[in-house]
Structure formats: C-alpha cells, structure tokens
Enzyme design. Structure first.
Site, PDB file in Angstrom:
ATOM      1  N   LYS A  87       0.814  -1.208   0.000  1.00  0.00           N
ATOM      2  CA  LYS A  87       0.000   0.000   0.000  1.00  0.00           C
ATOM      3  C   LYS A  87       0.853   1.267   0.000  1.00  0.00           C
ATOM      4  O   LYS A  87       0.478   2.271  -0.606  1.00  0.00           O
ATOM      5  CB  LYS A  87      -0.951  -0.002   1.202  1.00  0.00           C
ATOM      6  CG  LYS A  87      -2.080  -1.003   1.078  1.00  0.00           C
ATOM      7  CD  LYS A  87      -3.053  -0.905   2.250  1.00  0.00           C
ATOM      8  CE  LYS A  87      -4.180  -1.907   2.083  1.00  0.00           C
ATOM      9  NZ  LYS A  87      -5.136  -1.871   3.224  1.00  0.00           N
ATOM     10  N   CYS A 190     -13.824  -3.705  10.264  1.00  0.00           N
ATOM     11  CA  CYS A 190     -14.703  -3.539   9.101  1.00  0.00           C
ATOM     12  C   CYS A 190     -14.816  -4.825   8.292  1.00  0.00           C
ATOM     13  O   CYS A 190     -15.795  -5.015   7.575  1.00  0.00           O
ATOM     14  CB  CYS A 190     -14.215  -2.378   8.228  1.00  0.00           C
ATOM     15  SG  CYS A 190     -12.618  -2.648   7.439  1.00  0.00           S
TER      16      CYS A 190
END
Length: 273
Positions: A87, A190
């Site tokens: 990332k 999440c």
C-alpha cells in the site's frame, strides 16, 4: 509577494493563495511542513490525497499491508492494477502523479514500541489513520512524549469520529478519552462489521482539514472536542473532552515517561502508580 513560489506553484495553489487566511505565506508554510500518516487504507487514502493536493512538502506514509480487491470500495488511492502491491508503494505512486512538489517517505512496517519514537521524529504532525487500539495507544503515547500534535479518526459501519490533540497546555490525549481499550472482540473491525465506503472518506477528509489548519495556524481545531457523525441519519454531535489530571501519560504526575513503560497488550493498560 510570492515567498519563493514559482509560477507553476502560483498556478497550482492559486485557490489557496487568494484566500485571506492562507495566501502565499500559508502556502509556503504547507510546502515547508511535514506530516506522518499512519495507515494507507480507508482513512489514510483521503488524508494522503488532500494533504498532497494541498502541497504538504513531506509526507511520511506508514503501512505494512498489501492491496486487496476488497479494499477498493473505500481505499481510493489504490486501483485494480495495484492488487498485491504494498500500500505504501501504491500510495506514493498516486502522490507522485498528483503533485511533484511532495516528497514521500514510505515505511513498509507496523508501528511498534521499538520504532514509534524514531518514526515520529522530525514530523510536524502525526495522523492516526489506523484500525486497531494497540497502535492508537502507542501513537498517542509517543506523541505526548514528543509533544507532537496528533489527529485521530475512527470509523464503524455508518459512523465516524474525529478529534485533534494539539499538545498545548491543558490539551487532552487519547488516554483521557479512552483510558483503556474495549475487551477483545467487543468492537468488530470492518472486515467483520462492514463499513459504508464513503464514511472513511468523510472522516479522513475532516482529519486532513484539521492538519492543514494546524500547519497554517488558522482556525479552531477539534482539540478538546470529539466530532461524531452517523451518516445513516446525517446526525452530527460534538462532545467536549477534558484533560484527565490523573491520566498516566499526560496527567499531572504521569506514570509513563517512556514507551518502554507500557506493554501494548492486555487492553493497552499503562502502569499503575
């Protein structure tokens, strides 16, 4: 008065420069500033986007994760072609394309007690864009000890919260808000609970706004206030926060004087007096 801004920069940042409370001096301050963003996911993506677009001169990005397809619903600095990439690499490439004025320092690692102080050193502001309590407590403690302003954000399903710890006299810290983490499993992440994709964008954008205000020294931040939003009903609430004089990190007689004083496990408890 351009304050060293070249013609390209005068054009790029023209909408900042014509603002009375930013102007050439404020833009020059942004270009000479540095921000460490911890997390390049749902919160970190809009933070990185808007700080880079604003012309923050040096951005540090910390993350040890790789892009997965399930990230793309909310982590908007990454794309389909980035799946499998680190990332930090994907985010740095995004910034390079967006604004060549910004120098990106990538840190492909997880924040830990043995590297937190070194990571924070030299940055003007730290942004907590993480998704776990251990790292939040660790960043808080390191920022208190180094007197570094910290922006905190968190999301859960349709909800989000933001606050800023300026580290001025009387400023609270994250441990004043949460003396300890909730029991393991009490707050699902999440991946388990889900999150509306735009909510991290909303919260991350507020965090970026707070950081820019700190850097240009204009406006009133959320220091001493917790801003909450429930996107399902667009209900917004601001809750006052106060420094806890008995806080083990920022209190009158702190028990924590070094990161090594804390074992960042077992709900991140600080040592007792």
């Amino acid at each position: 008065m351009s304050l060293g801004l070249d013609q390209t920069q005068l054009d790029r940042y023209s909408r900042h420069i014509i603002l009375d409370h930013v102007g050439p001096a404020g833009q020059a301050a942004l270009l000479n500033s540095s921000v460490l963003v911890v997390g390049a996911g749902g919160l970190g993506s809009p933070i990185v986007q808007y700080l880079a677009a604003a012309g923050v001169g040096r951005l540090g990005i910390v993350d040890d994760d790789r892009v997965e397809r399930s990230n793309l619903q909310r982590q908007v600095v990454h794309g389909e072609s980035d799946i499998g990439r680190l990332k930090v690499e994907s985010a740095a490439e995004f910034v390079a394309e967006l604004n060549p004025d910004v120098t990106v320092e990538t840190h492909d690692l997880r924040v830990a007690p043995d590297n937190a102080m070194e990571l924070i050193d030299g940055y003007d502001v730290v942004v907590d864009a993480t998704d776990n309590f251990r790292t939040r407590f660790l960043l808080n403690d390191a920022c208190v000890l180094t007197e570094t302003p910290l922006s905190h954000g968190a999301v859960y399903r349709f909800e989000g919260q933001v606050t800023t710890f300026e580290r001025e006299e009387g400023s609270p810290c994250y441990r004043c808000l949460f003396p300890e983490a909730p029991p393991e499993g009490a707050v699902p992440d999440c991946a388990t609970a889900g999150v509306l994709g735009v909510v991290p964008g909303l919260i991350g954008t507020i965090q970026a706004t707070e950081v820019i205000k700190l850097l240009i020294e204009y406006g009133e931040t959320l220091d001493g206030r917790l801003w909450n939003v429930d996107a399902a009903g667009m209900d917004v609430e601001t809750v006052p926060l106060r420094r806890n004089p008995d806080c083990p990190v920022c209190g009158d007689d702190p028990a924590v004087t070094a990161i090594e004083d804390v074992k960042y496990a077992d709900r991140c408890r600080a040592p007792s007096e």
